[in-house]
Design a protein around this motif. Structure first.
Motif, PDB file in Angstrom:
ATOM      1  N   HIS A  21       0.822  -1.206   0.000  1.00 47.43           N
ATOM      2  CA  HIS A  21       0.000   0.000   0.000  1.00 47.43           C
ATOM      3  C   HIS A  21       0.865   1.269   0.000  1.00 47.43           C
ATOM      4  CE1 HIS A  21      -3.639   2.325   0.636  1.00 47.43           C
ATOM      5  NE2 HIS A  21      -2.987   3.008   1.561  1.00 47.43           N
ATOM      6  N   ALA A  22       1.902   1.256   0.815  1.00 50.71           N
ATOM      7  CA  ALA A  22       2.699   2.473   0.966  1.00 50.71           C
ATOM      8  C   ALA A  22       3.630   2.718  -0.221  1.00 50.71           C
ATOM      9  CB  ALA A  22       3.527   2.395   2.256  1.00 50.71           C
ATOM     10  N   THR A  23       3.870   1.704  -1.067  1.00 53.96           N
ATOM     11  CA  THR A  23       4.889   1.876  -2.101  1.00 53.96           C
ATOM     12  C   THR A  23       4.341   1.748  -3.518  1.00 53.96           C
ATOM     13  OG1 THR A  23       5.447  -0.477  -2.115  1.00 53.96           O
ATOM     14  CG2 THR A  23       6.674   0.923  -0.594  1.00 53.96           C
ATOM     15  N   ILE A  24       3.036   1.820  -3.642  1.00 52.19           N
ATOM     16  CA  ILE A  24       2.434   1.638  -4.975  1.00 52.19           C
ATOM     17  C   ILE A  24       2.918   2.713  -5.955  1.00 52.19           C
ATOM     18  CG2 ILE A  24       0.363   2.795  -4.121  1.00 52.19           C
ATOM     19  CD1 ILE A  24      -1.327   1.155  -5.952  1.00 52.19           C
ATOM     20  N   PHE A  25       3.254   3.910  -5.424  1.00 53.93           N
ATOM     21  CA  PHE A  25       3.759   4.974  -6.288  1.00 53.93           C
ATOM     22  C   PHE A  25       5.281   5.124  -6.187  1.00 53.93           C
ATOM     23  CE2 PHE A  25      -0.704   6.219  -6.104  1.00 53.93           C
ATOM     24  CZ  PHE A  25      -0.941   6.625  -7.402  1.00 53.93           C
ATOM     25  N   ALA A  26       5.936   4.196  -5.509  1.00 51.46           N
ATOM     26  CA  ALA A  26       7.398   4.296  -5.367  1.00 51.46           C
ATOM     27  C   ALA A  26       8.062   4.056  -6.717  1.00 51.46           C
ATOM     28  CB  ALA A  26       7.892   3.288  -4.329  1.00 51.46           C
ATOM     29  N   ALA A  27       9.272   4.569  -6.838  1.00 51.94           N
ATOM     30  CA  ALA A  27       9.933   4.564  -8.151  1.00 51.94           C
ATOM     31  C   ALA A  27       9.977   3.179  -8.786  1.00 51.94           C
ATOM     32  CB  ALA A  27      11.352   5.116  -8.002  1.00 51.94           C
ATOM     33  N   GLU A  28      10.151   2.136  -7.963  1.00 53.14           N
ATOM     34  CA  GLU A  28      10.305   0.807  -8.563  1.00 53.14           C
ATOM     35  C   GLU A  28       8.962   0.231  -9.007  1.00 53.14           C
ATOM     36  OE1 GLU A  28      10.735   1.567  -5.453  1.00 53.14           O
ATOM     37  OE2 GLU A  28      10.124  -0.003  -4.052  1.00 53.14           O
ATOM     38  N   ASN A  29       7.859   0.757  -8.489  1.00 50.58           N
ATOM     39  CA  ASN A  29       6.553   0.174  -8.811  1.00 50.58           C
ATOM     40  C   ASN A  29       5.714   1.025  -9.759  1.00 50.58           C
ATOM     41  OD1 ASN A  29       7.028  -2.003  -7.071  1.00 50.58           O
ATOM     42  ND2 ASN A  29       6.378  -0.792  -5.315  1.00 50.58           N
ATOM     43  N   VAL A  30       5.953   2.341  -9.713  1.00 46.69           N
ATOM     44  CA  VAL A  30       5.040   3.236 -10.429  1.00 46.69           C
ATOM     45  C   VAL A  30       5.022   2.989 -11.950  1.00 46.69           C
ATOM     46  CG1 VAL A  30       6.621   5.206 -10.565  1.00 46.69           C
ATOM     47  CG2 VAL A  30       4.158   5.600 -10.496  1.00 46.69           C
ATOM     48  N   PRO A  31       6.128   2.508 -12.564  1.00 46.40           N
ATOM     49  CA  PRO A  31       6.014   2.251 -14.013  1.00 46.40           C
ATOM     50  C   PRO A  31       4.945   1.210 -14.350  1.00 46.40           C
ATOM     51  CG  PRO A  31       8.317   2.323 -13.357  1.00 46.40           C
ATOM     52  CD  PRO A  31       7.506   2.330 -12.092  1.00 46.40           C
ATOM     53  N   TYR A  32       4.822   0.186 -13.520  1.00 44.55           N
ATOM     54  CA  TYR A  32       3.800  -0.836 -13.757  1.00 44.55           C
ATOM     55  C   TYR A  32       2.409  -0.209 -13.665  1.00 44.55           C
ATOM     56  CZ  TYR A  32       7.626  -4.023 -12.640  1.00 44.55           C
ATOM     57  OH  TYR A  32       8.809  -4.682 -12.617  1.00 44.55           O
ATOM     58  N   LEU A  33       2.241   0.543 -12.568  1.00 46.15           N
ATOM     59  CA  LEU A  33       0.947   1.165 -12.329  1.00 46.15           C
ATOM     60  C   LEU A  33       0.586   2.079 -13.487  1.00 46.15           C
ATOM     61  CD1 LEU A  33      -1.381   1.732 -10.304  1.00 46.15           C
ATOM     62  CD2 LEU A  33      -0.031   3.648  -9.473  1.00 46.15           C
ATOM     63  N   ALA A  34       1.558   2.910 -13.893  1.00 43.94           N
ATOM     64  CA  ALA A  34       1.288   3.889 -14.941  1.00 43.94           C
ATOM     65  C   ALA A  34       0.876   3.186 -16.234  1.00 43.94           C
ATOM     66  CB  ALA A  34       2.508   4.778 -15.165  1.00 43.94           C
ATOM     67  N   ARG A  35       1.537   2.074 -16.527  1.00 48.54           N
ATOM     68  CA  ARG A  35       1.219   1.374 -17.763  1.00 48.54           C
ATOM     69  C   ARG A  35      -0.203   0.841 -17.745  1.00 48.54           C
ATOM     70  NH1 ARG A  35       3.894  -2.158 -22.113  1.00 48.54           N
ATOM     71  NH2 ARG A  35       2.463  -3.895 -22.089  1.00 48.54           N
ATOM     72  N   GLU A  36      -0.587   0.271 -16.610  1.00 44.64           N
ATOM     73  CA  GLU A  36      -1.939  -0.266 -16.495  1.00 44.64           C
ATOM     74  C   GLU A  36      -2.969   0.866 -16.613  1.00 44.64           C
ATOM     75  OE1 GLU A  36      -3.029  -3.684 -15.088  1.00 44.64           O
ATOM     76  OE2 GLU A  36      -1.161  -4.303 -16.055  1.00 44.64           O
ATOM     77  N   VAL A  37      -2.684   1.971 -15.912  1.00 46.72           N
ATOM     78  CA  VAL A  37      -3.621   3.094 -15.933  1.00 46.72           C
ATOM     79  C   VAL A  37      -3.724   3.655 -17.353  1.00 46.72           C
ATOM     80  CG1 VAL A  37      -4.042   5.431 -15.081  1.00 46.72           C
ATOM     81  CG2 VAL A  37      -3.301   3.646 -13.501  1.00 46.72           C
ATOM     82  N   GLU A  38      -2.563   3.756 -17.999  1.00 50.42           N
ATOM     83  CA  GLU A  38      -2.532   4.272 -19.363  1.00 50.42           C
ATOM     84  C   GLU A  38      -3.446   3.436 -20.266  1.00 50.42           C
ATOM     85  OE1 GLU A  38      -1.395   6.707 -21.033  1.00 50.42           O
ATOM     86  OE2 GLU A  38      -1.520   5.923 -23.069  1.00 50.42           O
TER      87      GLU A  38
END
Lengths: 917, 73
Positions: A889-906
Motif C-alpha cells: 500500500h505504501a509503495t504503490i507509487f514508489a519509483a520501482e513500482n510506479v512504471p507498472y501502475l502507470a502502464r496499467e492506468v494508461e
C-alpha cells in the motif's frame, strides 16, 4: 552509423511490401539458408536424460559445494526420495512447485526432485524484495514451496510450505524408495510437452509474468549445446547464476546430462569477483557464464589472468561490448568466448556466436540461430527486412515457451501466428528486441525496441551511444538513458565507469562523441559512477541510475540577486546537501523529493515566517520562481485544491486526488509516465496550509474538489482517481458528477478499500504494528508501544486507531526534536491525517451507477482482509475491474513500482476514451 | 515503434491453431497457414478479452491427446 528505419516507414494496417524490395533470392536467404537449423528433435525429458547419465557413470562427482560433494549415484538417490515424497503429496505433471532455497546441494536435489516427480519448478530467489516474492507466489499459486526452517520466514504467509530440513520431513523423505520414479508411479505420465520450469520476467515495463517452458524445448537447447561445445565428463562447470535467471538452467542441466561436475558458488558469491577467481582456481573450473556487466567487473579484478583452467567464457543477458571481447582475449587467451542471446520466453538461448581466433571486427554479433530455431527480423508489415536493416527480432521453433502462466491474453499478443513457418500452425515470439542480419548470416543485437527514444524528433538508439562511449579509452562501461526534464522534454544522460587509471572528463567525452554522432545524440550530461547498478541477475539496472546532480552546474549557476533569494538558496543548499545552487536550478533535477520539499517549506516557515503549501514547488521549482510567492505570501491565501502537474496535452485531463496525508507530490513521476499527451491535475487536501479543515466528512469535501475540477474542465468525460483515502473522495466525486448528468470515463481507485465492508479490520495488533513500522525506521520497539497502548487506551477500535496515530506522532516529534531537526511537517500532517482517518471510518459509500477500476496491491500487511475487489462490487453497479499491481500500500507509487501502475492506468485511459467517443 | 500488434486503433482478429493456441492478429493481414479466425473481429482490447475468457486451458491439444494415449496403455 544509422540504419534505415524500415519499421517506422509504414502506417499500421497498411501492408508494406518489403517483398518488392527484396528479390526472391534475398528472401530465400533470409527465410531459408540463414535459418536452416532443422535437426532431429530429441523426444525426451530432463529426468530420463539425467537418469541415463547416472546409469553410465554413477561414481562420477556430480556436484561440489564448499566441503561437500555428491556423486551422480548419491544425487540421484536423494532426488528420487524427494520425488517419491512429492508424488505422495500430489505433485505430478502440470503441477508447479516453488523452490525457496539458497544456492546449495539441497537446491540441486530440490530441482531434480521436482522434475522427477513430474512437476515444474518455480525458482523463488530470496534476494528479491518481499513484495516481488509475494506477487510471484500469489500469481503463480504453486502447489507447494520447498524451503528450509531458516528461510521460510522470508516467504509470504498463507502458502503451503515443505521445510526440507525439519526432522519430521527428513525422516519422511528418507523412508521413501530410492529408485527412479516410473511413469506408473507418477500421478500421470511425464511427457516432453510438460512444463519443466516457470521463470518470472518483467521486461522493461508491465507486471512480472511467468514464462512456462517445456521439457522438449530445454532438451533441444541442451542437446544443441552439447553438440556445439562438447562438454567432457572430467570438466567442472561453475554454477553461479541465480536460479531465477534462466541461464542457471543450463549451468545445472547441461552439466548433469553430460557427466561433468557442477561447482556451486556460495549464495552471495556470484557478485564477488575476488571470490570467483579463488573458486575458479581451487576447483579448476573450465566453464563459466557471465552477464557482460559482471564480466567487465571480473576482467577488472586482479588475478583474473591466472584463471588458466577456464576453457569457455559464455556471455549472455546483455549486449557484449567490443572492449570486453578484447579484454577477454588479452587476459584469458586460452578461453573460448561465446556470446549467446535469448529471451526468458524461450528455453534460455536461441542464437549463439563463437568468437573466432582471428576476430578483428568492430561488431560483436549474437550469432546464428541454434538447432530447430528460426529467427526472423521483420518490419511493421511482418515481412523480412533486407540484410543490414534494423527490424524487430522474432523467434520461432522448438525453443518457444508454452506461454505466460495463466495469462492467455498476454500470451496471445506476444506468441503470435508465424506467417513464415515451415509447418502450418506454428507460432513466433516477438521479442521487442531490435536486430539486423549481417551479410555472413550472423545477427547483430541493436537494443530494445522501447529503448528507442525520440530526441528533438529524431529517433535515437541508446545502444549506439553506449557503444560510442565504451569505445573511448577512458571509459570501461557506459549506460545512456533519456530523462525527462521539468518542461516535459527529453535529454540524454550518460553514465560512465572509468577505465583503470583513467578519469573521464565530460568536456572531452562530449567533444569525441560530437565528432562521431549527430549532435542530438550527444548526451547533455555525463555522470561518472564507481560502478553501474546491477539487478539481482547481474544485469544493468537502469531504474537505479541516479538523477544527474551535475546537470545545472555545467551550465554555470546563476547567483542570488537579493537577500530573500540568498536566504532561499541557503535553505535549498542545506536541504539538498549540495553547493552551490543557482537560482535557476530546478529543485527536482537537483535530486529533490517530497521529503526534502517538506523540509524546505518547514525551514521557510521558521526562518522567514511564511507558510506555503509544499506543492508550490511543482509549479515553482527554482529559487527564482519561488521567491515572488514567498514575498507575496502574507498568509497563505487558500490556493484551492488544484495543482497543475502537467497542463499540456490533447486528452481530457486526469484528476488525481491526494492520499491520506493530503500530499500529492507522489503523482509527479506517475504523471510523467503517462506521457505528454495526458494533462494531469492533482487535487490536494485542505489544511496543508495549517488552517483548520472545515469539512470533515467525505461527502462534505466533494464541493471543494469539484469546484476546482470544474474550473479546469467544465464538462465531461472526466478521468479521475485517488490514492488510499483519496479513492473514497474520487468515488464520491464521481457519484456527484453522474448525478449531475456528467460522463465519468474512468474512476480509478489506487489501493482503496470500501470502509463499509464489515470484516475490514484484520487485527488490531497488526494495524498498530503496521503503522508503527511505517512511521519509525528504528528506535522504540513496537512491543513497548503496544504495552503502552494496552495500558492506556480503551474504547472502540476506531478510536484506538486515532489515539494510536496521535501517540505515534508524538513519538515521532519527540524523536525528531532529539535529533535536533525541525519536523514541523509532522505536526502539520497530523491534523490533516486525523481528519481523513476520521472521515474514512465514518464513510458509507452509496451505490454508484458506473464502473470502478481498482488498482490494488497484494499488501499482506494491509489493514484489510484480502478480498479481490476490496469490497467495491457491492456498490459499483457497473462492476469492478481489478488490476493487481506491484508493491505494498505504501509503495504503490514508489519509483520501482510506479512504471507498472502507470502502464496499467494508461491502458485503462485509452480504453475508456475509445469507448467514450 | 509501430509494431503491428500494438496499435490501439487497428482492427484485430483472434486466430487459433490445431493445438488450441490463440494469437492476436491484425485483420488486414493474410491469415497464416494452419490458423483459423475464431472469436471477435474488433479492437485490440476486445480481442484480448475474448482470449482471456475463452483460452482457459493453455496445454497444447497434442499433449492432452498424448496423455490420454499413455493413460489407456
Amino acid at each position: 552509423m544509422s540504419f534505415t528505419d524500415a519499421t517506422d516507414s509504414t502506417n499500421s494496417g497498411k501492408t508494406q511490401d518489403s517483398l518488392k524490395i527484396l528479390s526472391a533470392g534475398e528472401r530465400r536467404v533470409l527465410l531459408e539458408s540463414f535459418i536452416a537449423t532443422a535437426r532431429p528433435l530429441p523426444e525426451a525429458t530432463l529426468p530420463t536424460l539425467f537418469e541415463g547419465q547416472v546409469a553410465r557413470a554413477p561414481r562420477a562427482i556430480a556436484v561440489v559445494f564448499e566441503e561437500e560433494s555428491l556423486t551422480y549415484g548419491e544425487l540421484n538417490v536423494r532426488a528420487n526420495r524427494l520425488a517419491h515424497h512429492l508424488i505422495g503429496l500430489g505433485v505430478g505433471p502440470e503441477s508447479l512447485v516453488g523452490i525457496a532455497l539458497e544456492r546449495s546441494i539441497d537446491m540441486v536435489v530440490a530441482l531434480l526432485g521436482v522434475l522427477k516427480a513430474g512437476g515444474a519448478y518455480l525458482p523463488l530467489d530470496l534476494s528479491y524484495p518481499e513484495a516481488r516474492l509475494a506477487y510471484m507466489v500469489a500469481d503463480a499459486t504453486p502447489a507447494l514451496v520447498l524451503t528450509s526452517g531458516v528461510l521460510r520466514r522470508r516467504l509470504p504467509d498463507q502458502i503451503e510450505l515443505l521445510e526440507l530440513d525439519s526432522p519430521k520431513n527428513q525422516a519422511a523423505i528418507g523412508s521413501t524408495p530410492a529408485h527412479n520414479p516410473k511413469d506408473a508411479e507418477r500421478i500421470s505420465a511425464l511427457l516432453p510437452r510438460h512444463p519443466a520450469y516457470v521463470i518470472y520476467t518483467s521486461g522493461s515495463t508491465g507486471t512480472p509474468k511467468g514464462a512456462q517452458n517445456e521439457h522438449r524445448a530445454i532438451v533441444n537447447r541442451l542437446t544443441w549445446m552439447q553438440e556445439a561445445y562438447e562438454l567432457k565428463a572430467n570438466e567442472i562447470v561453475l554454477q553461479k547464476t541465480p536460479f531465477g535467471f534462466d541461464v542457471s538452467v543450463w549451468e545445472f542441466f547441461w552439466t548433469l546430462l553430460n557427466g561433468a561436475t557442477i561447482a556451486l558458488a556460495a549464495p552471495e558469491g556470484h557478485k564477488d569477483p575476488d571470490y570467483l577467481i579463488k573458486l575458479i582456481n581451487s576447483q579448476q573450473i573450465t566453464t563459466a557464464h557471465f552477464v557482460p556487466s559482471m564480466l567487465e567487473r571480473f576482467m577488472a579484478t586482479e588475478g583474473v589472468e591466472d584463471c588458466g583452467s577456464l576453457q569457455r567464457l559464455i556471455c549472455s543477458g546483455e549486449a557484449l561490448p567490443l572492449s570486453s571481447v578484447h579484454k577477454c582475449r588479452r587476459l584469458l587467451p586460452n578461453a573460448r568466448l561465446y556470446n549467446l542471446y535469448g529471451p526468458t520466453e524461450a528455453a534460455v538461448d536461441v542464437t549463439a556466436w563463437t568468437c573466432p581466433p582471428d576476430f578483428d571486427s568492430t561488431i560483436v554479433p549474437i550469432g546464428r540461430p541454434i538447432s530447430n530455431t528460426r529467427i526472423y527480423v521483420l518490419d511493421a508489415g511482418l515481412e523480412p527486412v533486407p540484410v543490414g536493416v534494423a527490424g524487430e527480432l522474432y523467434v520461432a521453433g522448438a525453443g518457444l515457451a508454452r506461454g505466460y502462466l495463466r495469462r492467455p491474453a498476454l500470451t496471445a499478443e506476444r506468441f503470435v501466428a508465424d506467417p513464415h513457418g515451415l509447418e502450418p500452425g506454428g507460432r513466433m515470439y516477438r521479442t521487442g528486441d531490435l536486430a539486423r542480419w549481417l551479410p555472413d548470416g550472423q545477427l547483430e543485437f541493436l537494443g530494445r525496441v522501447d529503448q528507442q527514444v525520440k530526441i528533438r524528433g529524431f529517433r535515437v538508439e541508446l545502444g549506439e551511444i553506449e557503444a560510442a562511449l565504451t569505445a573511448q579509452p577512458s571509459v570501461a562501461q557506459a549506460a545512456v538513458i533519456a530523462r525527462e526534464n521539468s518542461a516535459g522534454g527529453k535529454r540524454l544522460v550518460a553514465y560512465v565507469v572509468a577505465a583503470p587509471g583513467q578519469i573521464p572528463e565530460a568536456a572531452a567525452l562530449r567533444r569525441r562523441l560530437g565528432e562521431q554522432l549527430p549532435d542530438y545524440m550527444v548526451p547533455s550530461a555525463f555522470v561518472v559512477l564507481e560502478s553501474l547498478p546491477l539487478t539481482a541477475n547481474g544485469k544493468l539496472d537502469r531504474r537505479s541510475l541516479p538523477e544527474p546532480v551535475a546537470f545545472q552546474h555545467e551550465k554555470g549557476s546563476v547567483p542570488p540577486r537579493d537577500a530573500l533569494e540568498s536566504q532561499l538558496v541557503a535553505i535549498f543548499e542545506n536541504a539538498l546537501k549540495l553547493q552551490p545552487i543557482g537560482i535557476r536550478d530546478n529543485f527536482f533535477e537537483l535530486g529533490g523529493d517530497s521529503l526534502t520539499a517538506v523540509q524546505i517549506f518547514a525551514e521557510i516557515e521558521q526562518t522567514l515566517g511564511k507558510r506555503l503549501p509544499v506543492t508550490t514547488l511543482i509549479e515553482m521549482p527554482t529559487v527564482e520562481t519561488l521567491a515572488p510567492s514567498v514575498r507575496q505570501s502574507t498568509r497563505s491565501e487558500g490556493c484551492g485544491p488544484v495543482v497543475a502537474i502537467q497542463s499540456q496535452g490533447t486528452r481530457p485531463p486526469f484528476f488525481g486526488i491526494h492520499g491520506r496525508d493530503g500530499n500529492i507530490l507522489f503523482y509527479r513521476k506517475f504523471s510523467r509516465l503517462l506521457g505528454k499527451e495526458q494533462p494531469f491535475y492533482a487535487l490536494q487536501a485542505q489544511g496543508l496550509d495549517g488552517k483548520p479543515i472545515a469539512q470533515t466528512s467525505v461527502e462534505a469535501m466533494v464541493p471543494y474538489y469539484l469546484g476546482g475540477m470544474r474550473k479546469v474542465q467544465p464538462r465531461g468525460p472526466y478521468l479521475l482517481g485517488g490514492y488510499s483515502f483519496g479513492g473514497l473522495a474520487a468515488y464520491e466525486i464521481a457519484r456527484h458528477l453522474r448525478a449531475a448528468g456528467e460522463e465519468v470515463a474512468l474512476l480509478a481507485l489506487f489501493d482503496t478499500a470500501n470502509p463499509a465492508k464489515p470484516a475490514r479490520v484484520r487485527s488490531w495488533d497488526k494495524i498498530v504494528r503496521d503503522k508503527i513500522r511505517r512511521v519509525f525506521s528504528r528506535g522504540t520497539t513496537p512491543s513497548r508501544i503496544l504495552q503502552f497502548l494496552a495500558q492506556h487506551i480503551g474504547g472502540k477500535v476506531g478510536d484506538k486507531l486515532l489515539l494510536c496515530n496521535e501517540y505515534i506522532h508524538k513519538l515521532v516529534l519527540g524523536q525528531a526534536r532529539k535529533r535536533g531537526r525541525n519536523r514541523a511537517d509532522e505536526l502539520l500532517n497530523l491534523h490533516v491525517q486525523m481528519v481523513h482517518e476520521r472521515a474514512c471510518l465514518s464513510y458509507r459509500p452509496l451505490p454508484y451507477p458506473g464502473k470502478v477500476t481498482l488498482f490494488r496491491t497484494l499488501d499482506q500487511d494491509s489493514a484489510y482482509e484480502i478480498d479481490q475487489d476490496l469490497g467495491w462490487s457491492g456498490v459499483a453497479q457497473g462492476g469492478v475491474e481489478v488490476h493487481c499491481v506491484p508493491g505494498i500500500h505504501a509503495t504503490i507509487f514508489a519509483a520501482e513500482n510506479v512504471p507498472y501502475l502507470a502502464r496499467e492506468v494508461e491502458e485503462c485511459i485509452q480504453s475508456a476514451l475509445s469507448k467514450s467517443k | 515503434m509501430a509494431n503491428p500488434f500494438e496499435n490501439e486503433e487497428s482492427e484485430y482478429v483472434v486466430l487459433m491453431n490445431d493445438e488450441g493456441q490463440c494469437s492476436l492478429w491484425p485483420s488486414v493481414r493474410e491469415i497464416p497457414a494452419g490458423w483459423t479466425a475464431v472469436g471477435p473481429r474488433g479492437n485490440r482490447r476486445d480481442c484480448l478479452n475474448w482470449v482471456e475468457a475463452n483460452w482457459t486451458d493453455m496445454r497444447p491439444k497434442s499433449l492432452a491427446a498424448a496423455q490420454k494415449k499413455q493413460a489407456s496403455k
